[in-house]
Design an enzyme around this catalytic site. Sequence first.
Site, PDB file in Angstrom:
ATOM      1  CG  HIS A  84      -5.746  -2.291  -0.065  1.00  0.00           C
ATOM      2  ND1 HIS A  84      -4.816  -2.206  -1.083  1.00  0.00           N
ATOM      3  CD2 HIS A  84      -5.227  -1.558   0.966  1.00  0.00           C
ATOM      4  CE1 HIS A  84      -3.795  -1.462  -0.700  1.00  0.00           C
ATOM      5  NE2 HIS A  84      -4.016  -1.060   0.536  1.00  0.00           N
ATOM      6  CB  SER A  95      -0.964  -0.042   1.188  1.00  0.00           C
ATOM      7  OG  SER A  95      -2.005   0.903   1.041  1.00  0.00           O
ATOM      8  CG  ASP A 103      -6.538  -3.590  -3.673  1.00  0.00           C
ATOM      9  OD1 ASP A 103      -7.325  -2.717  -3.279  1.00  0.00           O
ATOM     10  OD2 ASP A 103      -5.316  -3.569  -3.445  1.00  0.00           O
TER      11      ASP A 103
END
Length: 383
Positions: A344, A146, A314
Amino acid sequence: MSEYPRLAPPGHRTTVPVGTVTTEAGAEIPDVVIAYQRWGSFRGDPAGVNNVLIVEHALTGDSDVTDWWGDLIGPGRALDTDHWCVIATNVLGGCGGSTGPSLQHPDGWQWGSRFPAVSIRDQVEAEKLLIDALGLNTVHAVIGGSMGGARTLEWSLMYPAALTAACVIAVSARASGWQIGIQSAQISSIENDPQWHGGDYYGLGVAPEAGLAAARRIAHLTYRGEQEIDERFGTTAQRGENPLGAYRAGDQRFAVNSYLEYQGKKLVDRFDAGSYVALTESLNRHDVGRGRGGLNKALASSTVPTMVVGVDTDILYPYHQQEHLSRNLGNLLAMAKVVSPVGHDAFLTETRQMDRVLRNFLTLSASDGLALPGGLTDGDYAI
């Protein structure tokens, strides 16, 4: 080999002064300190081949990898601290010990609204200053998911000579319009809280808790998959409440609303709203193509062997964005897909799959002529 003398004791959070950081946009942040933790013993050459792994945290993470990737770090685990020296920082702008809005300005007050907007590149520059301060010119690899994946990608482009390999997880080459929109809505939730006080609420005995909780509720829906949320909650009412009454009432909730409120409260209890705004803004500014001739030219220029990892469900960073990275990176090491209804957050929750991914990455990054720490060969290094 004995412990490298400039490294903190294992697991101990330590702050290191790194000097002034001049941001990509031209602001100066003096007297910056960066907090870090490390696990495992250093082996190898500080200026050459060694066993250091830098692990980058996501938006609301921190330097304590054992807290958010606990099943993946430790003796015998994927990030095997019997073999690897794992170093994790708290990001510039964060609230886990590094310089950020809640930390003290050189004048003795908190930075607050005076803390400049920082980019992902600014964060990486601060981390490179930390690594230099520790006496390390090189590391074996940088790994992150991320926002940590964005930093990892920038590491490979800004300082390619400093790392042997990179593992970029659940992120894109730049922020999309959708990502900027959803992230800006979160920032607005905080800034519209009456307790925000323009970012200068420190020392007033108040904080924009309602705004931060609202931002987290929005964000959490992007961290989790639609399938998982629907299967867990659907249209079920919260126990003892009736959201289908004659008039809408805020205390009569669907179960999913109760769950999101809980997630918001959890974040309020451990995170600073000013840092949330600063770090979310850095994600809005994420664009590896800026000043490098565009996305594909920038990615093609990459010389660092890079593994790309994505999650099939995601919503925040859809898998096609990792496919774009894999098609355009100049030195693709491997591509991996995590299959999960979670969305995610699967790179944090699907530990069995991530265990295999990280073990594969470390094996690949140490083969094909890329040396293992301590002069070991691939056969000796049983990962």
